[in-house]
Design an enzyme around this catalytic site. Structure first.
Site, PDB file in Angstrom:
ATOM      1  N   ASN A 194      -6.172  -8.281   3.354  1.00 34.03           N
ATOM      2  CA  ASN A 194      -5.648  -7.223   2.493  1.00 34.03           C
ATOM      3  C   ASN A 194      -6.771  -6.400   1.864  1.00 34.03           C
ATOM      4  O   ASN A 194      -6.536  -5.607   0.962  1.00 34.03           O
ATOM      5  CB  ASN A 194      -4.765  -7.828   1.391  1.00 34.03           C
ATOM      6  CG  ASN A 194      -4.011  -6.770   0.607  1.00 34.03           C
ATOM      7  OD1 ASN A 194      -3.675  -5.706   1.127  1.00 34.03           O
ATOM      8  ND2 ASN A 194      -3.761  -7.028  -0.668  1.00 34.03           N
ATOM      9  N   TRP A 230       0.759 -11.111   1.037  1.00 29.05           N
ATOM     10  CA  TRP A 230       0.044 -10.736  -0.180  1.00 29.05           C
ATOM     11  C   TRP A 230       0.177 -11.776  -1.285  1.00 29.05           C
ATOM     12  O   TRP A 230      -0.138 -11.525  -2.433  1.00 29.05           O
ATOM     13  CB  TRP A 230       0.495  -9.356  -0.638  1.00 29.05           C
ATOM     14  CG  TRP A 230       0.015  -8.278   0.295  1.00 29.05           C
ATOM     15  CD1 TRP A 230      -0.735  -8.442   1.430  1.00 29.05           C
ATOM     16  CD2 TRP A 230       0.262  -6.884   0.199  1.00 29.05           C
ATOM     17  NE1 TRP A 230      -0.974  -7.229   2.039  1.00 29.05           N
ATOM     18  CE2 TRP A 230      -0.370  -6.258   1.311  1.00 29.05           C
ATOM     19  CE3 TRP A 230       0.961  -6.101  -0.716  1.00 29.05           C
ATOM     20  CZ2 TRP A 230      -0.318  -4.885   1.516  1.00 29.05           C
ATOM     21  CZ3 TRP A 230       1.012  -4.725  -0.508  1.00 29.05           C
ATOM     22  CH2 TRP A 230       0.369  -4.128   0.590  1.00 29.05           C
ATOM     23  N   ASP A 243       9.904  -2.714   1.627  1.00 25.12           N
ATOM     24  CA  ASP A 243       8.563  -2.358   2.097  1.00 25.12           C
ATOM     25  C   ASP A 243       7.920  -3.485   2.885  1.00 25.12           C
ATOM     26  O   ASP A 243       7.944  -4.645   2.462  1.00 25.12           O
ATOM     27  CB  ASP A 243       7.659  -2.023   0.910  1.00 25.12           C
ATOM     28  CG  ASP A 243       8.026  -0.706   0.249  1.00 25.12           C
ATOM     29  OD1 ASP A 243       8.701   0.094   0.898  1.00 25.12           O
ATOM     30  OD2 ASP A 243       7.625  -0.485  -0.905  1.00 25.12           O
ATOM     31  N   CYS A 301       1.892   0.488   5.858  1.00 24.92           N
ATOM     32  CA  CYS A 301       0.537   1.025   5.704  1.00 24.92           C
ATOM     33  C   CYS A 301      -0.043   1.280   7.091  1.00 24.92           C
ATOM     34  O   CYS A 301      -0.020   0.390   7.939  1.00 24.92           O
ATOM     35  CB  CYS A 301      -0.352   0.036   4.963  1.00 24.92           C
ATOM     36  SG  CYS A 301      -0.064   0.024   3.183  1.00 24.92           S
ATOM     37  N   HIS A 314      -4.510   7.435  -2.633  1.00 22.22           N
ATOM     38  CA  HIS A 314      -5.643   6.663  -3.124  1.00 22.22           C
ATOM     39  C   HIS A 314      -6.667   7.548  -3.827  1.00 22.22           C
ATOM     40  O   HIS A 314      -7.567   7.053  -4.492  1.00 22.22           O
ATOM     41  CB  HIS A 314      -6.331   5.930  -1.967  1.00 22.22           C
ATOM     42  CG  HIS A 314      -5.446   4.942  -1.282  1.00 22.22           C
ATOM     43  ND1 HIS A 314      -4.875   5.193  -0.043  1.00 22.22           N
ATOM     44  CD2 HIS A 314      -5.005   3.712  -1.648  1.00 22.22           C
ATOM     45  CE1 HIS A 314      -4.142   4.156   0.309  1.00 22.22           C
ATOM     46  NE2 HIS A 314      -4.206   3.248  -0.644  1.00 22.22           N
TER      47      HIS A 314
END
Length: 769
Positions: free
Chosen positions: A120, A571, A609, A654, A705
């Site tokens: 991650n 995660w 998600d 992502c 970001h």
């Protein structure tokens, strides 16, 4: 004598000191000198932790203010011209590449950032030109930091990303067609120059990371190792000895590359991820080469099982002798929290199961002593065995009701009631969405006020009623701003959520939580992964209250926001005593209950998600990857298939680099996919044409970001590019990801431009119709 080594140490500090310093500098609250001094303080503190633990080989150049690959881009002078021409200071140029820069008349976006293998952690991609050159920066960072440690009385082993991996992990810049690996002849002499400078500074050994060796390599990449390392061998004693490090997988399939490293002092392999490679690797070593045996996990937080590690180490010592074995971490400890000593609220029994970075360096040192003189560390070995036994026998780990429910899962539970065409017809009627519908990915800014109030509630300084009232006001604000922006599908903004995985973990049985166990995700962004310690179940609804309230005050459809089972697993720090597929299915069943409850309470758009789906993909093609995709896809479908046709299921991912497993993305059967795409080439969307993808897609139109606010024309240009590959009726307009790290002025500015661009194309295509 068996030595111990660490491949890298976390950068952030005990209390996320580096994060705070970086962000203070970006906000003009501290000077550049103060920031650099804080970096030096942290490096010295981290070296001392390792030295005091008894580690023999301590890394340097593993520290980075933003990202270690970005460091290499800068000290090899591989910075794209759009940054160098701005005449920023070296530090500001560095941060501009990492996060963009929109200040003082300078407006440049960030370089692309992607996941570091299957972790991650995010690295900044080397972005290379057709006319690319390389040269060594004056007073390069690896030399500076080696001398810094030397001055403090610590001789370190500098760490470099190897030349083949540096290029293989890069890409051609927009408008360029260069194959990065073709630049090897230009890059290797600069590496040699750097290695000579390190030798002159006093470095005896350098760790060269070539983690791409765990991949299935393209022929030209595989062929690049031989000339690169022959050049290093030709430099002879003018450069330090080299230890070539691999991690996150096995290298057996790339054994034909190992002769390229014949002049290297040693090879490091990850024996946590792939212990079965030990004996084959031993047979491939040269007659005097050292094996660096990665037996202490650099990716998870469980206490090392000394007995199992010692079995592996004894096998290596029996074959090679004590002087040719190094006890090491499996990878850098970058992926683990700083120290377990900061955790004051973990249950006593559970506390004894864990080991964070500062404890892992002690494990490495203990194991190095234990392989030759176990009695010297008998107390440590006995305590370790007791902790391993206690965890195995704990009642925390097993819940018969969860296992019973898993056993009753049927194939039918994985499928929606109807196909997409039938579903969409009902959704179109039910939701009344326009062409090019606009939405966001879920979160809105987590302001300092939100964090303060959450902290007060956690400490018991305000009541639940006071906190709920505050959260409602924040939801009111988020909805009113979306009214102003004229978005088409709203979100409630997630003010009550601390993290997209931790929030759910705190509401599920089977998890425990830390207070200070932060791990760097990218730049200054840190996450505090919850820890799965037992079977998982949902005791009560987790998100219904806030979503139901938001829908009650919204003019438009309100989207319920959940984190998918794969991402909740990836995660978190997962269990190592149960296969990940079992843990993922347990999470899916808990989330299925939540999805059904949201629909029952009037939420008819639900986003589940899965940004970690790509991250979890095994690094090599084959049976392991096929098996992962089967259980990962089934877990998502199990979580989402319990709703009616008129309820629209979204999912977010992502990165858009999923051409090699697109069949799995399609198999998820989500009605709408959103993907992080703004820094990727729009041509990557061609896969949707090639595969005749029938459902709807929202490729991100701007980078969240970065604090930079793109102009409206940029949005129009991106949408125009997307329409070369996607049909107007299937295109959604949304940011790359959630907006929690941004400020409200940035969010309002960017979303205003995004909505205006969507309306432009809505009108344009309505007129055509």
């Amino acid at each position: 004598m068996v030595q111990s080594s660490v491949l890298g140490f976390p950068r952030m500090g005990v209390l996320r000191d580096l994060k705070k310093a970086n962000e203070a500098y970006w906000a003009d609250k501290i000077s550049q000198e103060a920031l650099l001094e804080e970096g030096k303080r942290l490096r010295l503190a981290h070296w001392k932790i390792q030295k005091d633990a008894g580690v023999d080989i301590i890394p340097s150049n593993d520290f980075a203010h933003y990202d270690h690959v970005l460091d290499h881009i800068q000290f090899f002078n591989a910075v794209p011209e759009r940054y160098t021409k701005q005449k920023l200071s070296p530090l500001d140029e560095y941060f501009a590449m990492g996060r963009g820069h929109q200040k003082g008349g300078v407006d440049v976006p960030a370089l692309e950032m992607v996941k570091w293998f299957d972790s991650n952690y995010h690295y900044v991609k080397p972005t290379l030109q057709d006319n690319q050159t390389f040269s060594l920066a004056e007073n390069p960072k690896p030399v500076r930091e080696f001398l810094e440690a030397k001055e403090a009385g610590i001789i370190t082993r500098p760490v470099l990303v190897g030349p083949v991996s540096f290029l293989a992990l890069g890409k051609a810049d927009r408008g360029s067609s260069v194959n990065p690996i073709s630049l090897l002849d230009k890059l290797v002499p600069v590496y040699v120059e750097l290695l000579k400078a390190l030798k002159a500074a006093g470095a005896e050994t350098v760790q060269i990371d070539e983690p791409t060796l765990v991949f299935d390599l393209a022929p030209e990449v595989k062929a690049a190792f031989k000339p690169a390392y022959e050049a290093f061998a030709a430099a002879g004693d003018a450069i330090p000895s080299l230890v070539v490090a691999t991690y996150f997988g096995d290298i057996v399939h790339n054994f034909d590359v190992l002769p390229a490293f014949s002049a290297a002092k040693g090879i490091h392999v990850d024996l946590v991820r792939n212990p079965e490679q030990l004996e084959p690797v031993i047979k491939q070593l040269g007659p005097s080469q050292i094996l660096s045996a990665g037996v202490v996990d650099g990716r998870n937080i469980w206490k090392n099982d000394f007995a199992k590690s010692l079995d592996l180490l004894q096998t290596a010592i029996k074959a090679l002798g004590e002087d040719r074995v190094i006890v090491a971490t499996s990878s850098s400890l970058l992926h683990t929290p700083h120290t377990l000593a900061s955790e004051k609220k973990l249950p006593t029994d559970v506390y004894e199961w864990f080991s964070f970075a500062s404890e892992k360096v002690k494990e490495v040192a203990i194991l190095a002593k234990a392989v030759t003189n176990p009695e010297a560390v008998r107390a440590e070995l006995d305590a370790n065995a007791a902790a391993i036994k206690a965890r195995a026998e704990s009642t925390r780990t097993n819940d018969p009701k969860v296992k019973e429910r898993q056993a009753a899962v049927t194939p039918e539970q994985h499928n929606r009631k109807s196909g997409f065409d039938t579903r969409y017809a009902q959704q179109k009627k039910h939701l009344s969405l326009p062409l090019f519908p606009t939405t966001t990915i879920g979160s809105f800014p987590q302001t300092s006020e939100i964090r303060v109030q959450r902290n007060k509630f956690t400490k018991g300084e305000i009541s639940a009623e006071e906190y709920d009232s505050f959260i409602k006001k924040e939801i009111d604000l988020a909805v009113s701003i979306q009214d102003e922006l004229d978005l088409d599908v709203y979100v409630h903004g997630e003010p009550e959520r601390n993290d997209m995985v931790q929030y759910f973990g705190e509401r599920l049985n089977g998890y425990v939580f830390t207070t200070h166990a932060w791990v760097q995700s990218y730049g200054s962004r840190c996450v505090r992964p919850p820890i799965i310690v037992g079977d998982i179940s949902r005791p009560a609804p987790m998100t219904v209250k806030e979503s139901k309230y938001a829908a009650s005050i919204s003019k438009k459809p309100m989207k319920g926001m959940l984190t998918g089972p794969v991402t909740c697993l990836r995660w978190s720090f997962p269990r190592v005593d149960v296969h990940q597929s079992v843990q993922c299915q347990q999470l899916a069943l808990a989330l299925r209950d939540e999805v059904v409850d949201l629909e029952a309470n009037g939420i008819y758009v639900i986003q589940v998600d899965e940004p970690a789906l790509r991250e979890g993909l095994p690094l090599r093609k084959g049976s392991e990857r096929d098996a992962y995709l089967e259980w990962a896809v089934n877990s998502f479908k199990l979580a989402t298939a319990g709703v009616e046709d008129s309820t629209q299921i979204h999912s977010h991912f992502c990165y858009s680099e999923f051409q090699d497993f697109f069949h799995a993305i399609a198999a998820l059967d989500a009605d709408v996919l959103s993907i992080e795409n703004s820094k990727s080439d729009a041509k990557l969307l061609k896969v949707f044409i090639d595969e005749a993808y029938p459902r709807h897609i929202g490729p991100g139109v701007y980078d969240i970001h970065s604090p930079r606010v793109p102009a409206e024309e940029e949005f129009k240009q991106r949408i125009e590019e997307m329409l070369e590959f996607l049909r107007p009726e299937q295109l959604w307009i949304n940011p790359d990801c959630g907006l929690k790290t941004r400020k409200w002025d940035e969010v309002k500015g960017a979303l205003t431009h995004m909505v205006n661009a969507a309306k432009y194309f809505r009108e344009k295509y309505a007129n055509k119709a």
